[in-house]
Design an enzyme around this catalytic site. Structure first.
Site, PDB file in Angstrom:
ATOM      1  N   HIS A  56       1.007  -1.234   0.001  1.00 21.52           N
ATOM      2  CA  HIS A  56       0.119  -0.036  -0.121  1.00 21.52           C
ATOM      3  C   HIS A  56       0.824   1.412  -0.016  1.00 21.52           C
ATOM      4  CE1 HIS A  56      -2.741   2.977   1.297  1.00 21.52           C
ATOM      5  NE2 HIS A  56      -3.429   2.399   0.766  1.00 21.52           N
ATOM      6  N   GLU A 106       0.772   3.747   1.335  1.00 24.34           N
ATOM      7  CA  GLU A 106       1.109   4.402   3.043  1.00 24.34           C
ATOM      8  C   GLU A 106       2.324   3.629   3.597  1.00 24.34           C
ATOM      9  OE1 GLU A 106      -2.917   4.704   4.384  1.00 24.34           O
ATOM     10  OE2 GLU A 106      -3.065   6.066   3.120  1.00 24.34           O
ATOM     11  N   GLU A 144      -3.461   2.035  -7.546  1.00 22.34           N
ATOM     12  CA  GLU A 144      -3.905   3.217  -6.883  1.00 22.34           C
ATOM     13  C   GLU A 144      -3.101   4.286  -6.840  1.00 22.34           C
ATOM     14  OE1 GLU A 144      -6.127   1.954  -2.894  1.00 22.34           O
ATOM     15  OE2 GLU A 144      -4.238   1.239  -2.505  1.00 22.34           O
ATOM     16  N   GLY A 199      -7.030   9.171  -0.664  1.00 20.41           N
ATOM     17  CA  GLY A 199      -7.487  10.211   0.725  1.00 20.41           C
ATOM     18  C   GLY A 199      -7.627  11.627   0.505  1.00 20.41           C
TER      19      GLY A 199
HETATM   20  P1  PGA Z   1      -9.263   6.313  -0.062  1.00 24.09           P
HETATM   21  O1  PGA Z   1      -8.047   5.183   0.284  1.00 24.09           O
HETATM   22  O2  PGA Z   1     -10.488   5.636  -0.624  1.00 24.09           O
HETATM   23  O3  PGA Z   1      -9.629   7.107   1.379  1.00 24.09           O
HETATM   24  O4  PGA Z   1      -8.620   7.343  -1.043  1.00 24.09           O
HETATM   25  C1  PGA Z   1      -7.745   4.151  -0.862  1.00 24.09           C
HETATM   26  C2  PGA Z   1      -6.880   3.379  -0.130  1.00 24.09           C
HETATM   27  O5  PGA Z   1      -5.805   3.907   0.355  1.00 24.09           O
HETATM   28  O6  PGA Z   1      -6.668   2.105  -0.564  1.00 24.09           O
END
Ligand code: PGA
Length: 247
Positions: free
Chosen positions: A94, A96, A164, A170
């Site tokens: 991910h 993050e 993504e 976010g």
């Molecule tokens: P989000 O996050 O829908 O809040 O943009 C998606 C993700 O991080 O998988």
């Protein structure tokens, strides 16, 4: 070939027993499209709780795991532990994990191999940052990330690829359906060339980044968008609308 639509929820570091219990109750009792595979990514500490409360037809995922089974790795959890509480999925790579916690492609590849070898299915995430998109290197970035994952996969039936774009996560800035379709199409072509035509036809490529009840239908109508990975909206009743994007 038809690919079963896949909707993942990524709760990230949110919720408590009370709020997650209520969300699970909503999901357990909602009328969900039976043609959709649903998997919710729970914080590690609640995996056992979530698995015990969630209806068996709904999957549960860890949001991360380490690359070995056990040992002196303070703070980490292993695929064996995830399996031990009845959970069959893990989200790896991910953005993050990559950009807040500094995980390298190499580590994500090792985690992918170990998770698959130990019987977990993997939601493998890839995606470019804003400066990379603006520099015109989106393809280069996502292909390189996908290659490291692909090099560690033997059984593609256990892998879902999540595209993504980091600038959409976010931020409330969803990729347009055309932007998503363009990258998904290129990723599928990459898989066809570098893995096989059969895998290209069967692997689910899902989109993540600010998916909401109002953006999901048009995104879902794109030929190569096989589902979603949903962050913020997966914590709300709106998640049901997203699961039912095709009905
Ligand atoms: P989000 O996050 O829908 O809040 O943009 C998606 C993700 O991080 O998988």
């Amino acid at each position: 070939m038809s690919r079963k639509f896949f909707v993942g929820g990524n709760w990230k570091m949110n919720g408590d027993k009370k709020s997650l219990g209520e969300l699970i109750q909503t999901l357990n009792t909602a009328k969900l499209d039976a043609n959709v595979e649903v998997v919710c990514g729970s914080p590690a500490i609640y995996l056992d709780f979530v698995r015990s409360k969630m209806d068996a037809k709904l999957g549960v995922a860890a949001q991360n795991c380490y690359k070995v089974a056990k040992g002196a790795f303070t703070g980490e959890i292993s695929p064996a532990m995830i399996k031990d509480v009845g959970v069959n999925w893990v989200i790896l790579g991910h953005s993050e994990r990559r950009h807040v916690f500094g995980e390298s492609d190499e580590l994500i590849g090792q985690k992918t191999a170990h998770a698959l070898e130990n019987g977990l299915s993997v939601i493998a995430c890839i995606g470019e940052k804003l400066d990379e998109r603006e520099a015109g290197i989106t393809e280069k970035v996502v292909f390189a990330q996908t290659k490291v994952i692909a090099d560690n996969v033997k059984d593609w039936s256990k892998v879902v690829l999540a595209y993504e774009p980091v600038w959409a996560i976010g931020t409330g800035k969803t990729a347009s359906p055309a932007q998503a379709q363009e990258v998904h199409d290129k990723l599928r072509a990459w898989v066809k060339t570098n893995v096989s035509e059969a895998v290209a036809n069967s692997v689910r490529i899902i989109y993540g980044g600010s998916v909401t009840g109002s953006t999901c239908k048009e995104l879902a109508s794109q030929k190569d968008v096989d589902g979603f990975l949903v962050g913020g909206a997966s914590l709300k009743a709106e998640f049901v609308e997203i699961i039912n994007a095709n009905v």
